[in-house]
Design an enzyme around this catalytic site. Structure first.
Site, PDB file in Angstrom:
ATOM      1  N   GLY A 205     -33.835  52.341 -26.170  1.00  0.00           N
ATOM      2  CA  GLY A 205     -32.772  53.460 -26.869  1.00  0.00           C
ATOM      3  C   GLY A 205     -32.109  54.240 -25.965  1.00  0.00           C
TER       4      GLY A 205
ATOM      5  N   ARG B 193     -31.413  60.951 -27.960  1.00  0.00           N
ATOM      6  CA  ARG B 193     -30.362  60.271 -28.420  1.00  0.00           C
ATOM      7  C   ARG B 193     -30.611  58.734 -28.612  1.00  0.00           C
ATOM      8  NH1 ARG B 193     -25.658  61.794 -24.790  1.00  0.00           N
ATOM      9  NH2 ARG B 193     -27.218  61.989 -23.223  1.00  0.00           N
TER      10      ARG B 193
ATOM     11  N   ASN C 113     -23.270  32.598 -19.544  1.00  0.00           N
ATOM     12  CA  ASN C 113     -21.996  31.900 -20.351  1.00  0.00           C
ATOM     13  C   ASN C 113     -21.506  32.719 -21.300  1.00  0.00           C
ATOM     14  OD1 ASN C 113     -22.369  29.574 -18.747  1.00  0.00           O
ATOM     15  ND2 ASN C 113     -23.753  28.611 -20.515  1.00  0.00           N
TER      16      ASN C 113
ATOM     17  N   LYS D 265     -43.668  -0.053 -16.470  1.00  0.00           N
ATOM     18  CA  LYS D 265     -43.875   1.036 -15.682  1.00  0.00           C
ATOM     19  C   LYS D 265     -44.989   0.703 -14.685  1.00  0.00           C
ATOM     20  CE  LYS D 265     -41.574   4.755 -18.023  1.00  0.00           C
ATOM     21  NZ  LYS D 265     -41.500   6.045 -18.402  1.00  0.00           N
TER      22      LYS D 265
ATOM     23  N   CYS E  72     -27.161  54.972 -23.539  1.00  0.00           N
ATOM     24  CA  CYS E  72     -26.264  54.151 -22.806  1.00  0.00           C
ATOM     25  C   CYS E  72     -26.431  52.819 -23.628  1.00  0.00           C
ATOM     26  CB  CYS E  72     -26.601  54.176 -21.301  1.00  0.00           C
ATOM     27  SG  CYS E  72     -25.979  55.613 -20.671  1.00  0.00           S
TER      28      CYS E  72
ATOM     29  N   TYR F 281     -41.410  11.191 -15.539  1.00  0.00           N
ATOM     30  CA  TYR F 281     -40.641  11.892 -14.529  1.00  0.00           C
ATOM     31  C   TYR F 281     -41.982  12.673 -14.012  1.00  0.00           C
ATOM     32  CZ  TYR F 281     -36.185  10.710 -15.313  1.00  0.00           C
ATOM     33  OH  TYR F 281     -35.006   9.745 -15.601  1.00  0.00           O
TER      34      TYR F 281
ATOM     35  N   LYS G 198     -25.534  52.006 -27.274  1.00  0.00           N
ATOM     36  CA  LYS G 198     -23.878  52.106 -27.158  1.00  0.00           C
ATOM     37  C   LYS G 198     -23.317  51.037 -26.718  1.00  0.00           C
ATOM     38  CE  LYS G 198     -22.105  55.585 -24.153  1.00  0.00           C
ATOM     39  NZ  LYS G 198     -21.418  54.513 -23.258  1.00  0.00           N
TER      40      LYS G 198
ATOM     41  N   ASN H 192     -39.507  28.487 -19.512  1.00  0.00           N
ATOM     42  CA  ASN H 192     -38.406  27.766 -19.670  1.00  0.00           C
ATOM     43  C   ASN H 192     -37.187  28.578 -20.875  1.00  0.00           C
ATOM     44  OD1 ASN H 192     -39.118  25.557 -18.191  1.00  0.00           O
ATOM     45  ND2 ASN H 192     -39.498  24.148 -19.855  1.00  0.00           N
TER      46      ASN H 192
HETATM   47  N1  LIG Z   1     -39.012  16.253 -16.654  1.00  0.00           N
HETATM   48  C1  LIG Z   1     -39.326  17.264 -16.437  1.00  0.00           C
HETATM   49  O1  LIG Z   1     -38.382  17.872 -15.641  1.00  0.00           O
HETATM   50  C2  LIG Z   1     -40.562  18.315 -16.625  1.00  0.00           C
HETATM   51  C3  LIG Z   1     -40.781  19.295 -15.882  1.00  0.00           C
HETATM   52  C4  LIG Z   1     -41.784  20.023 -16.073  1.00  0.00           C
HETATM   53  C5  LIG Z   1     -42.828  19.910 -17.384  1.00  0.00           C
HETATM   54  N2  LIG Z   1     -42.340  18.633 -18.054  1.00  0.00           N
HETATM   55  C6  LIG Z   1     -43.239  18.360 -19.211  1.00  0.00           C
HETATM   56  O2  LIG Z   1     -44.213  17.201 -18.735  1.00  0.00           O
HETATM   57  C7  LIG Z   1     -44.385  16.463 -19.727  1.00  0.00           C
HETATM   58  C8  LIG Z   1     -43.939  14.979 -19.457  1.00  0.00           C
HETATM   59  O3  LIG Z   1     -42.463  15.186 -19.210  1.00  0.00           O
HETATM   60  P1  LIG Z   1     -41.846  13.776 -18.742  1.00  0.00           P
HETATM   61  O4  LIG Z   1     -40.388  14.052 -18.617  1.00  0.00           O
HETATM   62  O5  LIG Z   1     -42.533  13.277 -17.418  1.00  0.00           O
HETATM   63  O6  LIG Z   1     -41.947  12.780 -19.951  1.00  0.00           O
HETATM   64  P2  LIG Z   1     -41.529  11.269 -19.994  1.00  0.00           P
HETATM   65  O7  LIG Z   1     -40.890  10.857 -21.317  1.00  0.00           O
HETATM   66  O8  LIG Z   1     -40.667  10.744 -18.678  1.00  0.00           O
HETATM   67  O9  LIG Z   1     -42.928  10.290 -19.740  1.00  0.00           O
HETATM   68  C9  LIG Z   1     -44.126  10.011 -20.367  1.00  0.00           C
HETATM   69  C10 LIG Z   1     -44.789   9.011 -20.336  1.00  0.00           C
HETATM   70  O10 LIG Z   1     -46.002   8.964 -20.764  1.00  0.00           O
HETATM   71  C11 LIG Z   1     -46.267   7.885 -21.125  1.00  0.00           C
HETATM   72  N3  LIG Z   1     -47.323   7.642 -22.389  1.00  0.00           N
HETATM   73  C12 LIG Z   1     -47.074   7.863 -23.533  1.00  0.00           C
HETATM   74  N4  LIG Z   1     -48.193   7.867 -24.277  1.00  0.00           N
HETATM   75  C13 LIG Z   1     -49.027   7.463 -23.266  1.00  0.00           C
HETATM   76  C14 LIG Z   1     -50.619   7.121 -23.439  1.00  0.00           C
HETATM   77  N5  LIG Z   1     -51.411   7.202 -24.627  1.00  0.00           N
HETATM   78  N6  LIG Z   1     -51.137   6.815 -22.187  1.00  0.00           N
HETATM   79  C15 LIG Z   1     -50.555   6.524 -21.213  1.00  0.00           C
HETATM   80  N7  LIG Z   1     -48.923   7.167 -21.060  1.00  0.00           N
HETATM   81  C16 LIG Z   1     -48.598   7.312 -22.345  1.00  0.00           C
HETATM   82  C17 LIG Z   1     -44.803   7.049 -21.364  1.00  0.00           C
HETATM   83  O11 LIG Z   1     -44.870   5.581 -21.604  1.00  0.00           O
HETATM   84  C18 LIG Z   1     -43.860   7.786 -20.600  1.00  0.00           C
HETATM   85  O12 LIG Z   1     -43.972   6.640 -19.284  1.00  0.00           O
HETATM   86  C19 LIG Z   1     -43.875  16.965 -21.195  1.00  0.00           C
HETATM   87  O13 LIG Z   1     -44.694  17.763 -21.792  1.00  0.00           O
HETATM   88  C20 LIG Z   1     -42.671  17.697 -20.528  1.00  0.00           C
HETATM   89  O14 LIG Z   1     -42.295  18.800 -21.266  1.00  0.00           O
HETATM   90  C21 LIG Z   1     -41.314  17.971 -17.928  1.00  0.00           C
END
Ligand SMILES: NC(=O)c1ccc[n+]([C@@H]2O[C@H](COP(=O)([O-])OP(=O)(O)OC[C@H]3O[C@@H](n4cnc5c(N)ncnc54)[C@H](O)[C@@H]3O)[C@@H](O)[C@H]2O)c1
Length: 450
Positions: free
Chosen positions: A265, A331, A225, A35, A268, A10, A271, A214
């Site tokens: 502390g 208090r 909630n 990919k 308010c 992503y 308590k 996060n």
């Molecule tokens: N998804 C989100 O909304 C979001 C938002 C902010 C930060 N993050 C952070 O960003 C990072 C990536 O998240 P994501 O959701 O895109 O992960 P993801 O799992 O969707 O994608 C990770 C990609 O890395 C590839 N990969 C793994 N090993 C590799 C290598 N040795 N060489 C090249 N590619 C390799 C995988 O094949 C995969 O396509 C994480 O640390 C996540 O916590 C995610």
């Protein structure tokens, strides 16, 4: 710029497409050949509104391409953005295996380069990971080749899936963690088209900001909630209550109460937290988050106590007794609790709190202190020199003028523990004023633009 984006998940797919849209020349790298093939066919490897069209457009314009070869990507670019996954392991610790492997690959590849290379970690990583994991892996594989210099930076991603293209262009801020100003400037130019203030800080602070954000988001969701659950049990509407709650942008949805310091502390907060938790329990509503608030608050007092005891000194001077500066209200003051515990541990405590000394305590305030610390008046100092004369350790629990004056007046051999700033122990810097020494222990983010 010529940029490699490692990891076409992503974050990587969205970053690659948006950086290409901004005019950069982008290589997408992934170990998954499917990919890479999709990217080369102009198809998005992930589902995200607007991304398929953008990748098709960028691919057709020749501004983006994919490869499984780190060496090919590193040879063709000057900057790598690491966007590989950092998934949680069963014990909760993140798995930095993919990050290590990418860094090792890059290390091997930069040996063949003549120009310096910049590696920017976009994945979410714990403080220290960039140096200990990525830096170490780069050094391990690149060293034998007598590689050109590699610069390291962190720039966490703040996008949310579903609105990612817009979030990329309009994040709340562009954060650059980097210990070298020239590299920070280079990383900043990656995000030239992004409409957001740029904040430059240390590597570790940038790594930690992402986790703090996060965790805070998760905390907010659970808070809303749990409040809604209590509302339901007590016959009111959680949506309506939280709608009105959000209208207070002075104390609720604001920077208020978000500066680390000593415990809360007063007459308010403690308590009312207890009353709400009790009402939830009476109504058989589970509120694990709200139930943990008072316990969390106590840990601040215990931590302060442990810091003082760890000095091994007997004579302690405490700056502040009321629950906050500017009042004589004792208090449920966490300062009173700290003093009580120090006395129980055999410490010889003196206190400086001008308003408490001058004030005439009456009513509930007086009853409270007579129960909790009946001989408190014998512990009060008349002025700062008297406190300084007594103390081997100075403990600051009130921020503002009183705390600053005490820090400035402390003698070189005195230990100063500033609980208002979360500073465990201010080490003496003999040639500098003490207040400056205290400040130097804190992180100093620098705003590049705003
Ligand atoms: N998804 C989100 O909304 C979001 C938002 C902010 C930060 N993050 C952070 O960003 C990072 C990536 O998240 P994501 O959701 O895109 O992960 P993801 O799992 O969707 O994608 C990770 C990609 O890395 C590839 N990969 C793994 N090993 C590799 C290598 N040795 N060489 C090249 N590619 C390799 C995988 O094949 C995969 O396509 C994480 O640390 C996540 O916590 C995610």
């Amino acid at each position: 710029m010529r940029i490699s984006v490692f990891g076409l998940g992503y974050v990587g797919s969205i970053s690659a497409a948006c950086l290409a849209r901004a005019g950069h020349d982008v290589w997408g790298v992934d170990i998954n050949p499917e990919k890479v093939a999709m990217l080369n066919a102009g198809v998005s490897p992930v589902m995200e509104p607007g991304l398929a069209d953008l990748i098709a457009e960028m691919r057709a314009a020749g501004r983006i391409r994919g490869t499984c070869s780190s060496a090919e990507a590193v040879a063709a670019t000057d900057v790598a953005l690491l966007c590989v996954g950092t998934p949680g392991q069963p014990n909760g610790s993140p798995d930095f295996g993919a990050l290590t492997r990418v860094a090792e690959d890059i290390g091997r590849a930069i040996g063949a380069r003549e120009q310096p290379y910049t590696v920017v970690i976009r994945s979410t990583v714990l403080p220290g990971t960039t140096e200990r994991v990525v830096g170490a892996a780069l050094a391990k594989t690149a060293q034998p080749n007598g590689h050109p210099p590699t610069a390291l930076a962190v720039s966490p991603e703040f996008l949310r899936e579903g609105t990612a293209l817009d979030d990329f262009k309009h994040p709340a801020l562009t954060l650059i963690g980097c210990d070298d100003p020239a590299t920070a400037e280079r990383v900043r130019s990656l995000f030239d088209g992004v409409e957001a203030p740029v904040v430059h800080t240390s590597l570790r602070a940038a790594e930690m900001v992402k986790y703090s954000c996060n965790t805070f988001h998760a905390l907010k969701i659970c808070f809303a909630n749990e409040i809604a659950s209590v509302c339901e049990a007590l016959g009111t509407d959680g949506q309506e209550v939280m709608r009105i709650f959000r209208l207070d942008e002075k104390l609720n949805v604001s920077a208020a109460y978000l500066r680390p310091g000593f415990a809360f502390g007063g007459s308010c907060l403690p308590k009312d937290v207890r009353a709400l938790v009790k009402a939830a329990h009476v109504a058989d509503v589970d509120v694990p988050l709200l139930s943990a608030v008072m316990a969390s608050n106590s840990t601040r007092v215990l931590r302060g106590l442990a810091d003082v005891l760890a000095t091994g000194h007997r004579r302690v001077g405490v700056v502040g007794l009321a629950f906050k500066p500017g009042t004589d209200d004792l208090r449920e003051s966490p300062c009173v609790e700290l003093v009580k515990q120090l006395i129980a541990e055999g410490r010889d405590v003196r206190i400086l709190d001008e308003l408490v000394s001058r004030g005439r305590l009456v009513g509930a305030n007086r009853r409270y202190i007579e129960t909790e610390l009946p001989h408190f008046s014998t512990l009060l100092c008349d002025d700062l020199p008297q406190l300084i004369e007594h103390a081997q350790v100075l403990v600051i629990v009130h921020d503002g003028a009183a705390g600053a004056a005490a820090i400035a007046a402390a003698r070189p051999e005195q230990v100063v523990i500033d609980l208002t700033q979360n500073v465990k122990r201010i080490e003496r810097a003999p040639l500098e004023p003490r207040a400056r020494a205290a400040a130097s222990l804190r992180a100093k983010p620098v705003e590049l633009t705003s």
